[in-house]
Design an enzyme around this catalytic site. Sequence first.
Site, PDB file in Angstrom:
ATOM      1  CB  SER A  10      -1.021  -0.208   1.248  1.00  0.00           C
ATOM      2  OG  SER A  10      -1.943   0.900   1.200  1.00  0.00           O
ATOM      3  CG  HIS A  38      -3.859  -1.181  -0.972  1.00  0.00           C
ATOM      4  ND1 HIS A  38      -3.971  -1.230   0.329  1.00  0.00           N
ATOM      5  CD2 HIS A  38      -4.428  -2.435  -1.410  1.00  0.00           C
ATOM      6  CE1 HIS A  38      -4.339  -2.336   0.782  1.00  0.00           C
ATOM      7  NE2 HIS A  38      -4.638  -3.033  -0.062  1.00  0.00           N
ATOM      8  CG  ASP A 130      -5.420  -5.958   2.069  1.00  0.00           C
ATOM      9  OD1 ASP A 130      -6.150  -7.043   2.410  1.00  0.00           O
ATOM     10  OD2 ASP A 130      -5.542  -5.633   1.028  1.00  0.00           O
TER      11      ASP A 130
END
Length: 184
Positions: A10, A38, A130
Amino acid sequence: MRKLILIGASTGGPGHIKKIITQLNNITTESSFIIAQHMNKDILKSFVDQLSTCTKLPVYLVQDKKVIEPASIYVCNESLRFSSIHPLILESIDEETIYVPSIDTLFHSATKCLPDYGIIAIILTGIGDDGMLGIDTLYKKGALCIAESQSSAKVYGMPKAASEHNPNIEVMDIEDIVKFLHNV
């Protein structure tokens, strides 16, 4: 044994992924790299174009129904999973996820590829958690699992969550991850 290298990232991830991909020019690999970064869909195409300039391996932006070939790099354009019909096909999921693309969804579905393929799952820098549950599932099924260390992560959220949830996961600096991938 053919390897599937799954990378989830991310915030801070694009630079770290580029560092990994750039180093692939120095090795011969039959491994397939599947990346869940992400990122807004509008800029993912540009990210894939940048990665393509860093490596001799083909780099694909995957939205749905893509067969995973050896010595190739795949970047998820949305939340994808390995197909239940054929383990080396990525397909989109119908449900909404908090994070897009969902690292947990990708990692959980990769258990279908074991034990026929060697799985290496890597959680890089990023906000949130995540990938925490997906990497734990893969570890328990026998995959090699790595979380980036606090000292090299730009944001120590996702790797921290993964390594605290399962302290048996390897923890490495980004430079050590790059070196490790030279030997797979």
